[in-house]
Design an enzyme around this catalytic site. Structure first.
Site, PDB file in Angstrom:
ATOM      1  N   ILE A 104       0.837  -1.195   0.000  1.00 52.02           N
ATOM      2  CA  ILE A 104       0.000   0.000   0.000  1.00 52.02           C
ATOM      3  C   ILE A 104       0.869   1.241   0.000  1.00 52.02           C
ATOM      4  CG2 ILE A 104      -1.776   1.308   1.195  1.00 52.02           C
ATOM      5  CD1 ILE A 104      -2.638  -1.371   2.483  1.00 52.02           C
ATOM      6  N   GLU A 105       1.745   1.305   0.910  1.00 52.41           N
ATOM      7  CA  GLU A 105       2.527   2.523   1.036  1.00 52.41           C
ATOM      8  C   GLU A 105       3.715   2.261   1.946  1.00 52.41           C
ATOM      9  OE1 GLU A 105       1.568   7.194   1.949  1.00 52.41           O
ATOM     10  OE2 GLU A 105       0.014   5.810   1.274  1.00 52.41           O
ATOM     11  N   GLY A 122       5.643   4.002   4.691  1.00 54.05           N
ATOM     12  CA  GLY A 122       5.657   5.166   5.578  1.00 54.05           C
ATOM     13  C   GLY A 122       7.072   5.422   6.039  1.00 54.05           C
ATOM     14  N   SER A 123       7.191   6.375   6.933  1.00 51.39           N
ATOM     15  CA  SER A 123       8.525   6.675   7.429  1.00 51.39           C
ATOM     16  C   SER A 123       8.948   5.621   8.437  1.00 51.39           C
ATOM     17  CB  SER A 123       8.525   8.046   8.082  1.00 51.39           C
ATOM     18  OG  SER A 123       7.466   8.113   9.011  1.00 51.39           O
ATOM     19  N   TYR A 124       8.010   4.821   8.855  1.00 50.64           N
ATOM     20  CA  TYR A 124       8.290   3.944   9.977  1.00 50.64           C
ATOM     21  C   TYR A 124       8.156   2.471   9.634  1.00 50.64           C
ATOM     22  CZ  TYR A 124       8.107   2.161  14.680  1.00 50.64           C
ATOM     23  OH  TYR A 124       8.343   1.462  15.825  1.00 50.64           O
ATOM     24  N   LYS A 175       1.208  -4.207   8.653  1.00 52.51           N
ATOM     25  CA  LYS A 175       2.219  -3.163   8.756  1.00 52.51           C
ATOM     26  C   LYS A 175       3.480  -3.783   9.327  1.00 52.51           C
ATOM     27  CE  LYS A 175       3.143   1.380  10.802  1.00 52.51           C
ATOM     28  NZ  LYS A 175       2.557   2.559  11.433  1.00 52.51           N
ATOM     29  N   ASP A 234       0.036  12.157  16.746  1.00 55.40           N
ATOM     30  CA  ASP A 234       0.311  12.347  15.317  1.00 55.40           C
ATOM     31  C   ASP A 234      -0.991  12.343  14.526  1.00 55.40           C
ATOM     32  OD1 ASP A 234       1.841  12.825  13.084  1.00 55.40           O
ATOM     33  OD2 ASP A 234       2.501  10.751  12.825  1.00 55.40           O
TER      34      ASP A 234
HETATM   35  N1  LIG Z   1      -5.368  -0.649   8.262  1.00 53.06           N
HETATM   36  C1  LIG Z   1      -5.034  -0.061   7.099  1.00 53.06           C
HETATM   37  N2  LIG Z   1      -5.789  -0.233   6.002  1.00 53.06           N
HETATM   38  C2  LIG Z   1      -5.446   0.374   4.834  1.00 53.06           C
HETATM   39  N3  LIG Z   1      -4.395   1.166   4.680  1.00 53.06           N
HETATM   40  C3  LIG Z   1      -3.601   1.384   5.733  1.00 53.06           C
HETATM   41  C4  LIG Z   1      -3.874   0.777   6.992  1.00 53.06           C
HETATM   42  N4  LIG Z   1      -2.916   1.173   7.864  1.00 53.06           N
HETATM   43  C5  LIG Z   1      -2.099   1.964   7.182  1.00 53.06           C
HETATM   44  N5  LIG Z   1      -2.488   2.106   5.894  1.00 53.06           N
HETATM   45  C6  LIG Z   1      -1.865   2.917   4.856  1.00 53.06           C
HETATM   46  O1  LIG Z   1      -0.480   2.954   5.038  1.00 53.06           O
HETATM   47  C7  LIG Z   1      -0.044   4.283   5.291  1.00 53.06           C
HETATM   48  C8  LIG Z   1       1.060   4.278   6.320  1.00 53.06           C
HETATM   49  O2  LIG Z   1       0.585   3.699   7.506  1.00 53.06           O
HETATM   50  P1  LIG Z   1       0.971   4.313   8.922  1.00 53.06           P
HETATM   51  O3  LIG Z   1       0.584   5.742   8.918  1.00 53.06           O
HETATM   52  O4  LIG Z   1       0.410   3.461   9.980  1.00 53.06           O
HETATM   53  O5  LIG Z   1       2.540   4.108   8.837  1.00 53.06           O
HETATM   54  P2  LIG Z   1       3.706   5.082   9.132  1.00 53.06           P
HETATM   55  O6  LIG Z   1       4.931   4.421   8.653  1.00 53.06           O
HETATM   56  O7  LIG Z   1       3.656   5.426  10.551  1.00 53.06           O
HETATM   57  O8  LIG Z   1       3.353   6.270   8.210  1.00 53.06           O
HETATM   58  P3  LIG Z   1       3.783   7.788   8.183  1.00 53.06           P
HETATM   59  O9  LIG Z   1       5.042   7.963   8.882  1.00 53.06           O
HETATM   60  O10 LIG Z   1       3.833   8.052   6.709  1.00 53.06           O
HETATM   61  O11 LIG Z   1       2.644   8.481   8.832  1.00 53.06           O
HETATM   62  C9  LIG Z   1      -1.287   5.020   5.751  1.00 53.06           C
HETATM   63  O12 LIG Z   1      -1.248   6.380   5.466  1.00 53.06           O
HETATM   64  C10 LIG Z   1      -2.360   4.326   4.949  1.00 53.06           C
HETATM   65  O13 LIG Z   1      -2.400   4.855   3.654  1.00 53.06           O
END
Ligand SMILES: Nc1ncnc2c1ncn2[C@@H]1O[C@H](COP(=O)(O)OP(=O)(O)OP(=O)(O)O)[C@@H](O)[C@H]1O
Ligand SMILES: [Mg+2]
Lengths: 435, 278
Positions: free
Chosen positions: A104-105, A107-109, A127, A222
């Site tokens: 999906i994506e 993220g930074s983490y 995740k 956040d």
């Molecule tokens: N349960 C979910 N269902 C669908 N998409 C999700 C879900 N959890 C996360 N995502 C997608 O993945 C992206 C990143 O998830 P998340 O924000 O939890 O991670 P992160 O690494 O902390 O991100 P960031 O640092 O970019 O905020 C979210 O913006 C969303 O688009």
């Protein structure tokens, strides 16, 4: 401690909960329920309720204090549920219980995947937590994320199903319900902004989630539109607890770090270097989100902290000794020259010309300088804005939107800055917060 | 929905402890659990760690042995991992190096201290193998605790509940009773009860022991039994009392030495080879 003369060691006889577990079925529980309540008086129920209020924060009233046990069980107070309802110890299952679909994506983490539960066919989001090269064992931030998700179960918080592991010690995945959209992408791709009635529904859901987290002593830290997911049934789910942490513990919590909340959504007290802050920082973010829903673009698109401060002062007028009594005591306040006073609320009104007075009042209560005076999530839910016409729209009546996460790669809308360097944050917490 | 409940052992987990399945007798497992908790407690004192983190570590440690055999992991390593983890959970993280040094000291002292006479600790070098071995063991143990408990490390400590119950029983004036009950709650951390019973039951047991000891009378004849006020079942309360009282029984010197020689999984395996019949 010495031996007690009058108690002999009792035999290890199986006690009642074990028997109940033996034939652990609903019938038995129901049979127990239908029995006339055994020696239970009204006063006892009340006393039991009072008795264990230490379990949970002292707010036993209000919409959140629903009993744990769905149907009223005559024998147990809500603070002492029957033994049979406690989950057992369950080792983490393998990630191979899921079939990976698309990413999906990143993220930074962590990296987020769409996946299918091989047993049930359910579509979930996995995740992957970033654990490699950790010098401090399992990262405290990842622990907080998992714990906060488990602690804050709520209709408007993304549901954590379990945590699964891969082949090596560095592969840990949080399994969540898959939610089709995130609010940030939706806002940018939508041809027209949300209707007032829709905004009210979304805000009520968001406030309900935030008040639930705060009730359970969790700060999200956040909140922003890209961390708010939304399904096709018009329901918001707060996600990304990667910066969450417990607060207000009578014991245990050391100094809070300042590097929290993505810049645009960051409360003024953090910007000015406050080291103690609380639930009010989340409310400021909620105010920014409210404004973003109305404007269809982020409220404060600043490139630096200084620019953000000046944008805030411009929109809300500089703080005064009555609007923010503690302002001058904040570490960075001295280094800032305040702009001249302006007519109260004029700039805000100008920025939101079509918002009703009630709406504007709620927004300014969320964007109140003094964290002490800022509205709480619970109070905000009672605000007249939600009771005036147009009333909140039922979630079922929201249109459905094509999901970017399910298929096509998401377009990056405005390049919102990511959460403040998590690595730096992590270092701060682990290296400098030590006793 | 409210916060999820903390986990407790299922009946099957109570009946089939993995260590016993591996041939470790129940009383030995009980002693090793208690000794592992004592080590956590001592490490906590040496590190000046907060009591909440130490108690949380002991509870996680006790839970762990309902899903893992002592043949697979040593009580020293797991205790160290549990304390490291609990310190993060309670927002008072420990420096890895400090924790390793303290555990090294405690393990050496247990292994080599002659029953009488003084023990000299030989500090290890930071670059020596001993340090890196312990560090690896620590990281692995922390992860294993998380993994085997399914990352559900939610712990509820009993102290707030005790204060509440004492108030309801009108016993706050009896400081002796409060502190005695508090002591029983702490001692109970060396037993598996926090992994077996809900907090109200354990707190009721501590109050029962304290008030009996001090001859404080509380309504105890049906239909007016004070523990029912807290939804505790008499049998369960009594069983918790049993676990705690067993801690105070006098032990033979051999029993005490036997435990000290079994802090690692290697020791446990050797013992099983020597004593095992399976
Ligand atoms: N349960 C979910 N269902 C669908 N998409 C999700 C879900 N959890 C996360 N995502 C997608 O993945 C992206 C990143 O998830 P998340 O924000 O939890 O991670 P992160 O690494 O902390 O991100 P960031 O640092 O970019 O905020 C979210 O913006 C969303 O688009
Ligand atoms: Mg995010």
């Amino acid at each position: 401690m010495s031996h007690l003369a009058e108690s002999s060691t009792p035999s290890r006889k199986r006690s009642r909960w074990e028997q109940t577990l033996d034939d652990a079925d609903e019938q038995l529980l129901q049979a127990r329920e239908s029995l006339p309540p055994k020696r239970r008086s009204k006063s006892k129920t009340q006393a039991s309720r009072l008795a264990d209020s230490s379990h949970t924060p002292p707010l036993p009233t209000g919409p959140l204090a629903k009993p744990l046990v769905p149907s009223a069980r005559p024998r147990h107070s809500i603070y002492a549920p029957p033994r049979i309802l406690y989950p057992s110890f369950r080792p983490a299952r393998s990630v191979y219980n899921y079939e990976r679909l698309n990413q999906i994506e990143e993220g930074s983490y962590g990296v987020v995947f769409r996946a299918r539960d091989k047993q049930t066919g359910d579509i979930v989001a996995l995740k992957k937590l970033k654990l490699d090269e950790e010098k401090h064992g399992f990262p405290i931030t990842a622990l907080r994320e998992v714990n906060a998700l488990m602690a804050c179960r709520h209709e408007n918080v993304v549901n954590i199903r379990e945590v699964v592991v891969g082949d090596t010690l560095t592969q840990v995945f949080v399994v969540m319900d898959f939610i089709e959209h995130d609010l940030k992408t939706l806002i940018t791709l939508m041809p027209a902004p949300f209707l007032q009635s829709e905004i009210k529904t979304l805000m009520l859901q968001l406030l309900s989630a935030v008040s639930h987290c705060h009730y359970h002593w969790i700060l999200h830290r956040d909140l922003k539109t890209s961390n708010l997911l939304m399904n096709n049934r018009g329901t918001i789910k707060v996600a990304d607890f990667g910066l969450a942490r417990r607060y207000g513990d009578p014991v245990g919590v050391g100094g809070l770090t300042q590097l929290v909340v993505t810049l645009w959504y960051r409360a003024p007290e953090i910007l000015l270097g406050a080291t103690t802050y609380s639930t009010a920082i989340d409310i400021w973010s909620v105010g920014c989100i409210f404004a973003e829903l109305l404007l269809k673009e982020p409220l404060f698109q600043a490139k630096s902290e200084l620019e953000l401060i000046s944008m805030i002062f411009k929109l809300l007028g500089p703080p005064t000794s009555s609007s923010w009594p503690d302002y001058t005591t904040l570490p960075l306040a001295k280094s800032i020259t305040l702009p001249p006073q302006q007519p109260h609320g004029a700039a805000l009104r100008q920025r939101f010309p079509y918002l009703t007075n009630a709406g504007l009042d709620l927004l300014s209560k969320m964007l109140t300088y003094d964290p002490e005076q800022r509205i709480t999530a619970e109070e905000a839910m009672q605000h007249p804005y939600f009771k005036e016409s147009p009333l909140p729209k039922h979630p079922d009546l929201f249109g459905s939107f094509p999901s970017a996460a399910a298929g096509e790669k998401r377009r990056k809308p405005f390049d919102s800055p990511s959460a403040p360097q998590r690595l730096a944050d992590y270092k701060l917490i682990t290296e400098f917060d030590l006793p | 929905m409210s916060r999820a409940l903390y986990p407790l052992a299922s009946l099957e987990q109570v009946e089939k402890s993995p260590s016993r399945e591996d041939g470790i007798p129940a009383d030995l497992e009980e002693d090793l659990r208690a000794y592992g908790c004592k080590l956590i407690h001592q490490a906590g004192i040496l590190l000046k760690q907060k009591q909440v983190a130490v108690a949380t570590a002991q509870i996680l440690f006790q839970r762990f042995w309902f899903v893992t055999s002592m043949k697979q992991f040593g009580i020293g390593d797991v205790g160290m991992g549990a304390l490291y983890l609990a310190s993060k959970l309670e927002e008072c993280p420990l420096r890895m190096r400090d924790l390793i040094n303290v555990y090294d000291l405690l393990l050496q002292r247990a292994a080599h201290a002659p029953p009488s006479g003084d023990f000299r600790y030989a500090p290890m070098s930071y670059f020596g193998n001993a340090f890196y071995d312990l560090k690896d063991a620590l990281v692995v143990a922390e992860m294993q605790v998380l993994k085997r408990l399914g990352f559900d490390v939610h712990v509820v400590l009993p102290y707030g509940t005790l204060v509440n119950y004492m108030r309801l029983l009108d016993l706050t004036g009896r400081e002796d009773a409060v502190s005695r009950a508090w002591g029983y709650l702490n001692d109970a951390l060396q037993t598996p009860v926090y992994a077996l019973y809900p907090v109200p039951t354990i707190v009721s047991a501590a109050i029962l022991l304290a008030t009996r000891h001090l001859h404080i009378a509380l309504p105890s004849t049906p239909p007016n039994c004070w523990w029912e006020l807290f939804d505790a079942e008499w049998d369960d309360v009594w069983s918790v009392c049993g676990y705690v009282m067993r801690l105070y029984r006098t032990r033979s010197a051999e029993d005490e030495e036997r435990v000290k020689g079994m802090l690692t999984k290697k020791d446990v395996r050797r013992w099983l080879e020597e004593h095992g019949d399976r």
